[in-house]
Enzyme design. Structure first.
Site, PDB file in Angstrom:
ATOM      1  N   GLU A   1      -1.876  -9.364   3.306  1.00 13.50           N
ATOM      2  CA  GLU A   1      -1.694 -10.042   4.583  1.00 13.50           C
ATOM      3  C   GLU A   1      -2.838 -10.567   5.191  1.00 13.50           C
ATOM      4  OE1 GLU A   1      -1.439  -5.373   5.706  1.00 13.50           O
ATOM      5  OE2 GLU A   1      -0.866  -6.876   3.998  1.00 13.50           O
TER       6      GLU A   1
ATOM      7  N   HIS B   1      -3.568  -5.394   0.164  1.00 13.14           N
ATOM      8  CA  HIS B   1      -2.859  -5.750   1.209  1.00 13.14           C
ATOM      9  C   HIS B   1      -3.023  -7.475   1.602  1.00 13.14           C
ATOM     10  CE1 HIS B   1      -2.495  -2.107   3.742  1.00 13.14           C
ATOM     11  NE2 HIS B   1      -3.365  -1.656   3.042  1.00 13.14           N
TER      12      HIS B   1
ATOM     13  N   CYS C   1       0.700  -1.292  -0.090  1.00 11.87           N
ATOM     14  CA  CYS C   1      -0.043   0.080   0.002  1.00 11.87           C
ATOM     15  C   CYS C   1       0.957   1.103   0.070  1.00 11.87           C
ATOM     16  CB  CYS C   1      -1.115  -0.030   1.201  1.00 11.87           C
ATOM     17  SG  CYS C   1      -2.471   1.189   0.877  1.00 11.87           S
TER      18      CYS C   1
END
Length: 567
Positions: A543, A541, A419
């Site tokens: 994750e 993102h 990001c």
């Protein structure tokens, strides 16, 4: 629907979220389908506008919901996909009630906390608990509800009352209350103290709820006399007093619960024990059909979970990762990134050794104001084996992140920018390679811009949020190969700024390649630097979708070379 309510007492931060997630893991291992709800009593509509320093990370769901980080624990532990409705806040409830009042839905009645707010809470819980979250059709068997905060907090009172009413309406065989409390040890005395838990349970009972199980947090295992005291003064059988003491890693907590037969106590309370169910069915002369068989719980199968927890304990080699961010003072600010690194490292038989670097400490100004911190930050960065710049908001620390990206690029150090980290790599490249270019808000042709449809006046839910599709522009790029040569990938987003599409030609002409774009072809999603061992920036993102045993592809890069992609 069977409900398991997890409350907390004495102090906050006891790990109710991990406890609730672990209970869900054990019940799922018994063959039950599990869903989760997190109740946050704060007045915010959602977690989107809350500071990472105060509340930890904002977890993003597929539907764009900005929610409490505990929902990330639920998704990772249970491998489910939750919705924004699975996070209930006081703000959401009051907004819902007031909108009904404005429409005249209450037919002129005086709108009150009881019954209107409590009815809204009950209806919300019962409605959301029936939403399938595991990819299968139909509702789950058990809904684990975590009530945030501490019993006795004034803001949680409407929820306590609503849950008391829910317990009464669904019946005792469909409701199990687990109270998480602290058993401290005073250094001067060296004795495990039960009085705080006694007071906490007394307060809970005064509000109309009696715990069926106690989950006691302590540094060391509970002593027998401690359990006897809790049984005597809290009116909870010794078999239902669980001890969640400190463990090497949180993956041991479901095993800890299993070893104490927590599943047996919960299933007994919920009338899901196999023998009891079969006896009841035989008494009423019903044949066991497929649906009824599914509702009968079996002994928990946690073999894979045990293997994962023990594997981590036995790993000796580590990898040094420099995490250069804005909120490094609170590790929970980057909780999902840390977990994704953990999942990927274990897949490579490594332990992640995360070096936290405050981005501002790398900046030139800090060399004058805080020379020791500046020197330590640079020493840490130079000793790292790879660099990760995670997401963030605001200008603070940006200059330090740019320096970290430059160091990784010039020294062939593996770099992952997420990001803001991707935008940082664009800015650094423009400044260092495209000589004479400046990058700030006054630049006529900036390389990073505010999204055209974004709002500059309203902060909540005004970003590009949720799962979006990224199309890989070439199958030969590193990122596509990491995603098993997939032509596209769906990942979660949370950002207000993006790379200026008008400047892509300039950047690619200078050597930077944008290998992933959105479906319109105007939003840059993935960048790579050809010739560098691993220099990748992503606007999304990754994750948020990483799971134990199923690590995110972009984190799972141990050694990179062109002849052994993905090794």
């Amino acid at each position: 629907m069977k409900y398991v309510l997890v409350t907390g007492g004495v102090v906050s931060g006891l790990g109710k979220g991990v406890t609730a997630s672990s209970i869900g893991v054990v019940l799922k291992a018994c063959g039950l389908r599990v869903t989760s709800i997190k109740i946050d009593p704060y007045l915010n509509i959602d977690a989107g506008t809350m500071s990472p320093f105060e509340h930890g990370e904002v977890f993003v769901l597929d539907d764009g919901g900005e929610v409490d980080l505990d929902l990330g624990n639920y998704e990772r532990f249970l491998d489910v996909t939750l919705t924004k409705e699975n996070n209930i806040t006081t703000g959401k409830i009051y907004q819902f009630v007031l909108e009904k009042e404005r429409r005249g839905d209450y037919l002129g009645k005086t709108v009150q906390v009881v019954p209107h707010v409590t009815d809204a809470i009950k209806d919300w819980i019962q409605s959301v608990s029936h939403i399938p979250v595991d990819g299968k059709e139909g509702p789950a068997d058990v809904c684990v509800i975590e009530l945030g905060g501490t019993v006795g907090d004034i803001e949680s009172m409407p929820f306590i009352e609503a849950l008391r009413q829910l317990f009464f309406s669904v019946g005792k065989e469909n409701f199990c209350l687990i109270h998480v409390s602290l058993i401290p040890v005073l250094d001067a005395v060296g004795e495990q103290k039960t009085k705080p838990t006694q007071h906490s349970v007394r307060e809970l009972r005064a509000l109309g709820l009696t715990p069926h199980l106690l989950a006691c947090r302590s540094a060391q295992p509970l002593l027998d006399n401690t359990k006897q005291k809790l049984q005597q003064f809290c009116h909870v059988p010794a078999a239902n007093i669980l001890n969640i003491h400190d463990v090497p890693n949180i993956w041991h907590i479901p095993l800890l619960l299993r070893n104490q037969n927590a599943h047996h106590s919960i299933l007994k309370q919920l009338d899901l024990l196999s023998t009891g169910k079969r006896l009841f069915l035989s008494l009423v002369k019903l044949e066991l059909d497929t649906e009824i068989d599914r509702l009968i719980a079996s002994p928990p199968d946690l073999e894979a979970w045990t293997r994962m927890a023990e594997t981590f304990d036995n790993i000796t080699d580590s990898v040094r990762i420099a995490m250069v961010g804005k909120y490094v003072g609170l590790a929970d600010s980057y909780l999902s990134v840390v977990k994704a690194l953990l999942h990927a490292s274990i897949a490579c038989s490594l332990k992640p050794s995360i070096y936290w670097i405050a981005a501002s400490d790398l900046e030139d100004d800090s060399a004058q104001s805080t020379p020791e911190a500046h020197a330590a930050a640079w020493k840490t960065l130079r000793n790292a084996e790879c660099v990760l710049v995670p997401g963030g908001f605001g200008d603070r620390g940006v200059s330090g992140m740019i320096l970290a990206a430059k160091y990784a690029r010039e020294n062939n150090l593996p770099y992952l920018g997420i990001c803001l980290g991707m935008q940082i790599s664009v800015i650094e490249y423009a400044r260092s390679v495209l000589k004479g270019q400046t990058v700030d808000q006054q630049t006529p042709n900036p390389f990073v811009i505010f999204m055209p449809e974004g709002s500059r006046t309203h902060m909540g839910s005004t970003m590009r949020l949720g799962s979006r599709r990224t199309l890989f522009q070439t199958p030969d790029c590193i990122s596509s190969k990491l995603y098993c040569n997939a032509p596209y990938v769906d990942e979660r987003h949370r950002h207000r700024y993006e790379v200026n599409p008008d400047m892509i030609g300039v950047l690619e002409g200078a050597g930077l390649k944008f290998v992933g774009k959105d479906e319109t072809g105007k939003r840059m999603e993935v960048l790579e630097l050809p010739g560098h061992p691993f220099y990748v920036g992503v606007q999304f993102h990754p994750e948020f979708k990483s799971r134990p045993g199923k690590p995110s592809a972009l984190f799972l890069v141990r050694v990179w070379d062109k002849t052994a992609v993905g090794q």
